[in-house]
Design a protein around this motif. Sequence first.
Motif, PDB file in Angstrom:
ATOM      1  N   LEU A 202     -19.008 -26.969   2.325  1.00 25.96           N
ATOM      2  CA  LEU A 202     -20.000 -27.324   1.302  1.00 25.96           C
ATOM      3  C   LEU A 202     -20.159 -26.212   0.259  1.00 25.96           C
ATOM      4  CD1 LEU A 202     -22.714 -28.983   3.580  1.00 25.96           C
ATOM      5  CD2 LEU A 202     -20.799 -30.059   2.400  1.00 25.96           C
TER       6      LEU A 202
ATOM      7  N   GLU B 234     -21.549 -27.633  -3.002  1.00 21.24           N
ATOM      8  CA  GLU B 234     -22.907 -28.140  -2.853  1.00 21.24           C
ATOM      9  C   GLU B 234     -23.941 -27.029  -2.684  1.00 21.24           C
ATOM     10  OE1 GLU B 234     -20.163 -31.217  -0.904  1.00 21.24           O
ATOM     11  OE2 GLU B 234     -20.182 -29.095  -1.375  1.00 21.24           O
ATOM     12  N   SER B 235     -23.544 -25.920  -2.078  1.00 24.59           N
ATOM     13  CA  SER B 235     -24.513 -24.877  -1.712  1.00 24.59           C
ATOM     14  C   SER B 235     -25.134 -24.180  -2.924  1.00 24.59           C
ATOM     15  CB  SER B 235     -23.856 -23.820  -0.818  1.00 24.59           C
ATOM     16  OG  SER B 235     -22.961 -23.032  -1.575  1.00 24.59           O
TER      17      SER B 235
ATOM     18  N   GLN C  36     -21.066 -35.672   0.240  1.00 26.55           N
ATOM     19  CA  GLN C  36     -20.445 -34.427  -0.224  1.00 26.55           C
ATOM     20  C   GLN C  36     -20.363 -34.433  -1.755  1.00 26.55           C
ATOM     21  OE1 GLN C  36     -16.609 -34.341   1.813  1.00 26.55           O
ATOM     22  NE2 GLN C  36     -17.538 -33.437   3.639  1.00 26.55           N
ATOM     23  N   ALA C  37     -20.021 -33.288  -2.304  1.00 26.35           N
ATOM     24  CA  ALA C  37     -19.810 -33.218  -3.758  1.00 26.35           C
ATOM     25  C   ALA C  37     -18.699 -34.178  -4.153  1.00 26.35           C
ATOM     26  CB  ALA C  37     -19.450 -31.790  -4.165  1.00 26.35           C
TER      27      ALA C  37
ATOM     28  N   ARG D 138     -16.388 -32.881  -9.197  1.00 26.34           N
ATOM     29  CA  ARG D 138     -17.227 -31.676  -9.154  1.00 26.34           C
ATOM     30  C   ARG D 138     -16.509 -30.546  -8.415  1.00 26.34           C
ATOM     31  NH1 ARG D 138     -22.979 -31.344  -6.139  1.00 26.34           N
ATOM     32  NH2 ARG D 138     -23.508 -29.203  -6.665  1.00 26.34           N
ATOM     33  N   ARG D 139     -15.810 -30.890  -7.328  1.00 29.62           N
ATOM     34  CA  ARG D 139     -15.038 -29.867  -6.601  1.00 29.62           C
ATOM     35  C   ARG D 139     -13.933 -29.306  -7.483  1.00 29.62           C
ATOM     36  NH1 ARG D 139     -15.613 -33.054  -2.059  1.00 29.62           N
ATOM     37  NH2 ARG D 139     -13.652 -34.112  -2.493  1.00 29.62           N
TER      38      ARG D 139
END
Length: 201
Positions: free
Chosen positions: A118, A121-122, A164-165, A169-170
Amino acid sequence: MLQAPLRLGLTGGIGSGKSTVAALLALQGAAVIDADAISRATTAAGGAAIAPIRQQFGADFVASDGAMDRDRMRQKVFEDPRAKARLEAIIHPLVGLEVAAQAMAQAGARCIVFDIPLLVESGHWRKKLQRVLVVDCSAQTQISRVQARNGLAPEQVQKIMAAQASRNRRLAAADLVLCNEGMSLAELATLVKRVAGQFGL
């Protein structure tokens, strides 16, 4: 004077092959710190998160073996976003401390790979890393791999992916993208060996 190791973040969606890439980087000489394994250890029997989980969520969320009841907690978190935030407030600081301790112990390595599912996301990890490597594949490939590995229904895998992202975005967070699509393990190993040189390996 020893040169400080390169701090490389490694991430990817479920079923992308991120853990396989981490293992291949380790074969090239990287020190790998697995944030997911550390997180699981905190919620295992005797883990540092068990007492606060029991206090915050109740004894029903601790299984008879003393570990967190993962199925019950997963259901709770899917139903209640506030529960997710409460769980993360318990686990994330514990993981952060252990990751920092392991990184200190690897100070002589050329490259430390922080395997963080993550990472995007973090929000706080990016500034602690010098480079980010994203392992990428199509959504359909993710679903097929997780079905084969875990026996989950496609809808269950899609639900996990939705939490999840997004893929875009990743990819936007990446310094380098490794496309793990339609190749054998040997071909993936060759590709990892080729990119490892960019990280001092």
